[in-house]
Design a protein around this motif. Structure first.
Motif, PDB file in Angstrom:
ATOM      1  N   ILE A  89      30.155  14.848  17.100  1.00 31.14           N
ATOM      2  CA  ILE A  89      29.059  15.796  16.924  1.00 31.14           C
ATOM      3  C   ILE A  89      27.762  15.358  17.593  1.00 31.14           C
ATOM      4  O   ILE A  89      27.064  16.193  18.186  1.00 31.14           O
ATOM      5  N   ARG A 100      26.450  18.249  20.036  1.00 32.17           N
ATOM      6  CA  ARG A 100      25.737  19.170  19.143  1.00 32.17           C
ATOM      7  C   ARG A 100      25.115  20.357  19.901  1.00 32.17           C
ATOM      8  O   ARG A 100      25.226  21.502  19.473  1.00 32.17           O
ATOM      9  N   THR A 145      32.891  18.981  16.148  1.00 38.22           N
ATOM     10  CA  THR A 145      31.960  18.741  15.039  1.00 38.22           C
ATOM     11  C   THR A 145      32.346  17.530  14.195  1.00 38.22           C
ATOM     12  O   THR A 145      31.618  17.179  13.278  1.00 38.22           O
ATOM     13  N   LEU A 152      27.534  22.227  11.492  1.00 34.72           N
ATOM     14  CA  LEU A 152      26.251  22.018  12.175  1.00 34.72           C
ATOM     15  C   LEU A 152      25.124  21.806  11.177  1.00 34.72           C
ATOM     16  O   LEU A 152      24.143  21.113  11.479  1.00 34.72           O
TER      17      LEU A 152
END
Length: 60
Positions: free
Chosen positions: A27, A31, A22, A58
């Motif tokens: 990321i 993701r 992350t 997230l």
């Protein structure tokens, strides 16, 4: 190493791998994988330790 950890069957290790993925430089590429992992984790009192950090990352 982070991808190997994220694909581990050991849940705490999986969480740590996902958390590493992350970071800003990771990321965008990972993701979808991280979202899928988070969706597979138990919630509530059974939520893995530090999973909240992944969920929070997230949303950022």
């Amino acid at each position: 190493m982070l991808l190997r950890a994220a694909h581990s069957d050991v849940l705490p290790l999986q969480v740590e791998g996902a958390l590493g993925l992350t970071h800003d430089d990771q990321i965008d590429q990972h993701r979808d994988l991280v979202r899928d992992l988070v969706a597979s984790w138990p919630g509530g009192e059974d939520e893995p330790e530090r999973a909240w950090l992944v969920r929070h990352a997230l949303r950022a």
